[in-house]
Design a protein around this motif. Structure first.
Motif, PDB file in Angstrom:
ATOM      1  N   GLY A   1      -9.689  14.035  44.463  1.00 48.87           N
ATOM      2  CA  GLY A   1      -9.377  13.883  43.053  1.00 48.87           C
ATOM      3  C   GLY A   1      -9.895  15.046  42.228  1.00 48.87           C
ATOM      4  O   GLY A   1     -10.881  15.700  42.585  1.00 48.87           O
TER       5      GLY A   1
ATOM      6  N   CYS B   1     -11.449  15.735  38.714  1.00 46.05           N
ATOM      7  CA  CYS B   1     -12.166  15.013  37.662  1.00 46.05           C
ATOM      8  C   CYS B   1     -12.560  15.989  36.555  1.00 46.05           C
ATOM      9  O   CYS B   1     -12.726  17.189  36.796  1.00 46.05           O
TER      10      CYS B   1
ATOM     11  N   THR C   1     -10.176   8.550  44.864  1.00 46.91           N
ATOM     12  CA  THR C   1     -10.496   8.426  43.443  1.00 46.91           C
ATOM     13  C   THR C   1     -11.257   7.158  43.086  1.00 46.91           C
ATOM     14  O   THR C   1     -11.778   7.057  41.970  1.00 46.91           O
TER      15      THR C   1
ATOM     16  N   THR D   1     -13.808   6.774  39.656  1.00 41.41           N
ATOM     17  CA  THR D   1     -13.132   6.069  38.560  1.00 41.41           C
ATOM     18  C   THR D   1     -13.627   4.629  38.487  1.00 41.41           C
ATOM     19  O   THR D   1     -14.427   4.282  37.621  1.00 41.41           O
TER      20      THR D   1
ATOM     21  N   GLY E   1      -9.067   8.656  34.202  1.00 37.51           N
ATOM     22  CA  GLY E   1      -9.235   7.830  35.384  1.00 37.51           C
ATOM     23  C   GLY E   1     -10.315   6.779  35.223  1.00 37.51           C
ATOM     24  O   GLY E   1     -10.117   5.602  35.560  1.00 37.51           O
TER      25      GLY E   1
ATOM     26  N   PRO F   1      -5.059   1.134  40.898  1.00 37.45           N
ATOM     27  CA  PRO F   1      -5.466   2.533  40.711  1.00 37.45           C
ATOM     28  C   PRO F   1      -4.401   3.313  39.954  1.00 37.45           C
ATOM     29  O   PRO F   1      -3.204   3.032  40.081  1.00 37.45           O
TER      30      PRO F   1
ATOM     31  N   VAL G   1      -3.311   6.774  40.014  1.00 35.60           N
ATOM     32  CA  VAL G   1      -3.118   8.138  40.498  1.00 35.60           C
ATOM     33  C   VAL G   1      -1.776   8.600  39.949  1.00 35.60           C
ATOM     34  O   VAL G   1      -0.724   8.160  40.397  1.00 35.60           O
TER      35      VAL G   1
ATOM     36  N   GLY H   1      -4.741   9.074  33.776  1.00 35.80           N
ATOM     37  CA  GLY H   1      -5.123   8.688  35.134  1.00 35.80           C
ATOM     38  C   GLY H   1      -5.724   9.855  35.877  1.00 35.80           C
ATOM     39  O   GLY H   1      -6.430  10.678  35.310  1.00 35.80           O
ATOM     40  N   ARG H   2      -5.411   9.961  37.169  1.00 39.90           N
ATOM     41  CA  ARG H   2      -5.987  11.002  38.015  1.00 39.90           C
ATOM     42  C   ARG H   2      -4.901  11.818  38.684  1.00 39.90           C
ATOM     43  O   ARG H   2      -3.898  11.292  39.153  1.00 39.90           O
TER      44      ARG H   2
END
Length: 346
Positions: free
Chosen positions: A38, A40, A146, A150, A178, A311, A313, A336-337
């Protein structure tokens, strides 16, 4: 192997793909084939040179997941083929803080992936096993990568530190990232009313899908009056402060008497002016939240596996796209991520 290497602090363009020597695991370590990592905002802060423990050249990335392909000496309990994900940081497991369950405050071994230890912006990475959790079968690699940073952070922030109770009203700044999207969902699972703060209309849908009861769009980050209006003038019981210095004053103004402000992020690494009188007359609590423990990671992985938390993503890209991913994150283009896939060729 291929890795994205940062040789000079500064712009996202400083993240460049290189061929570097293959790492080998030492005592108490394993070699991981990285399937996902991920990206961040902590990585952005790190890349700018604002984290003093990082020295260049560096390989960033503390949200890595993959399979063990080699086990170093004196590493019982781990084998080739094990599915693992990294914690953000290590702990010794033996000091008084670790034994009391406060592993994130360990001072004997507090190394952080992507800082003192090379991270997951690479095809392979070595990792001390004290910094790993086990990934359930069937969980997709981008999700596994992630979850710790998160949802794990949200579990540590809302449950362990904030002690959210059913019926409370929770304000979340930086809610479209996230950690924010995970925090919105977790607060709803725990029975809270959620007011989410975001900077743009484009992120509202994701927040609504996550379960936010109210969404405040505040480009100028002046949301306190609206938060108080939405609570009938009372204010919120808990503020989850993900943005940090840029929103801290507004979060304080939005608090109800006896409220709790849990500070988990400081995106611009700035300082704040604090009026002690406001803290005194409202008997506010200001609580810090740092890093996920292995137990909280296990709890988080179970929440995802049980489909209690979805999640977020939002995108997955090949390793050479790391610089572009940083650029998009800095310019608030991501809800989100975004995840790097080191094993995909490009």
């Amino acid at each position: 192997m291929r890795a994205v290497v940062l040789r000079e602090f500064g712009a996202a363009s400083n993240l460049r793909l290189e061929n570097v020597p293959d790492p080998r695991p030492g005592r108490g370590e394993v070699l991981i084939k990285v399937h996902a990592c991920g990206v961040c905002y902590h990585d952005v802060i790190n890349r700018r040179g604002n984290l003093p423990r990082t020295h260049v050249p560096a390989i960033l990335g503390h949200e890595a997941a993959g399979e063990i392909v080699e086990v170093g000496p004196d590493t019982p309990g781990w084998k080739v083929g094990d599915r693992v994900a990294t914690l953000q940081r290590l702990s010794c497991g033996e000091c008084a803080l670790c034994k009391s369950g406060r592993n994130s405050l360990c001072k004997k071994d507090n190394r952080f992936f992507g800082e003192e230890i090379s991270g997951g912006y690479a095809e392979y990475m070595t990792a001390p096993v004290m910094g790993l959790g086990r990934v359930p079968e069937g969980l997709p690699w981008p999700v596994a990568a992630t979850v710790c940073c998160t949802l794990g952070t949200a579990v540590h922030t809302l449950r362990t530190r904030g002690k959210i109770r059913a019926g409370e009203t929770v304000l979340i700044t930086g809610a479209s990232g996230g950690v924010g999207l995970a925090a919105v969902q977790l607060a709803k699972v725990d029975g809270a009313r959620v007011i989410a703060v975001t900077s743009g209309e484009a992120k509202v849908q994701a927040l609504r899908e996550a379960g936010a009861d109210e969404v405040i769009i505040s480009r100028g980050l002046d949301f306190a009056n609206e938060a108080r209006r939405l609570t009938g003038g009372e204010g919120v019981n808990v503020a989850i402060e993900i943005v940090g210095s840029a929103t801290f004053a507004q979060s304080l103004k939005a608090m109800a008497p006896g409220g709790r402000v849990v500070v988990v992020g400081n995106l611009e690494t700035g300082k704040v002016d604090l009026n002690p009188g406001l803290v005194i007359v409202k008997e506010l609590e200001i609580i810090g939240a740092f890093a996920t423990t292995r137990e909280e990671l296990d709890e988080s992985l179970k929440l995802v596996a049980d489909k209690k938390i979805r999640p977020f993503v939002s995108d997955a890209v090949a390793l050479p796209e790391a610089g572009k991913a940083h650029f998009r994150l800095e310019n608030r283009e991501i809800a989100g991520r975004v995840v790097l896939l080191p094993q995909e060729l490009q």
